[in-house]
Design a protein around this motif. Structure first.
Motif, short mmCIF file in Angstrom:
data_model
loop_
_atom_site.label_atom_id
_atom_site.label_comp_id
_atom_site.label_asym_id
_atom_site.label_seq_id
_atom_site.Cartn_x
_atom_site.Cartn_y
_atom_site.Cartn_z
N THR A 124 57.12 -68.47 -33.07
CA THR A 124 56.25 -67.38 -32.63
C THR A 124 54.80 -67.81 -32.48
N VAL A 130 45.30 -54.78 -38.47
CA VAL A 130 46.13 -53.68 -37.96
C VAL A 130 45.21 -52.65 -37.29
N GLU A 174 44.50 -55.18 -32.86
CA GLU A 174 45.27 -56.21 -32.16
C GLU A 174 44.78 -56.45 -30.74
N TYR A 227 52.28 -61.81 -37.59
CA TYR A 227 52.15 -60.38 -37.31
C TYR A 227 51.82 -60.16 -35.83
N LEU A 228 50.83 -60.88 -35.32
CA LEU A 228 50.42 -60.70 -33.93
C LEU A 228 51.55 -61.05 -32.97
N SER A 264 54.67 -60.66 -33.60
CA SER A 264 55.62 -59.55 -33.68
C SER A 264 55.14 -58.35 -32.85
N GLN A 265 53.85 -58.32 -32.56
CA GLN A 265 53.26 -57.26 -31.75
C GLN A 265 53.21 -57.63 -30.27
N GLY A 266 53.81 -58.78 -29.92
CA GLY A 266 53.89 -59.19 -28.53
C GLY A 266 52.81 -60.15 -28.06
N LYS A 267 51.93 -60.56 -28.96
CA LYS A 267 50.89 -61.52 -28.58
C LYS A 267 51.51 -62.90 -28.38
#
Length: 105
Positions: free
Chosen positions: A2, A47, A50, A73-74, A76-79
């Protein structure tokens, strides 16, 4: 994967190719010493912010732990195109590299 771990020796090249450096340490840690051109965005404030993270972002913290959490985390948010500075500021300082202090530019 990722995100990609990079070494301190790779950072200048990444910055020359448009990477932005985000320091995810808390404000007090950041003002005590940061890598030139690093912008402070504490992990505790990530949070909801983003949208401030674009592609070609290198994340840094004290040792590489918090920045790897931020990168995961980023992602997982599509970054995409995220990098973690392996060893963080500890590695940067051990190598005798430039450190700025005080408020960010």
């Amino acid at each position: 994967m990722t995100y990609q771990d990079i070494f301190t020796t790779e950072l200048d090249g990444k910055k020359r190719h448009g990477a932005r450096l985000i320091d995810v340490r808390e404000r007090e840690e950041y003002v005590a010493g940061y890598i030139p051109d690093a912008v402070n965005l504490p992990l505790s404030e990530l949070v909801g912010r983003e949208a401030e993270i674009g592609p070609k972002t290198v994340l840094v913290c004290a040792s590489g732990n918090r920045s790897s959490q931020a990168a995961a985390y980023l992602a997982s948010q599509g970054k995409t195109d995220l990098m973690n500075l392996s060893g963080g500021m500890a590695a940067w300082r051990r190598e005798g590299r430039a450190v700025h202090q005080g408020e960010q530019p």
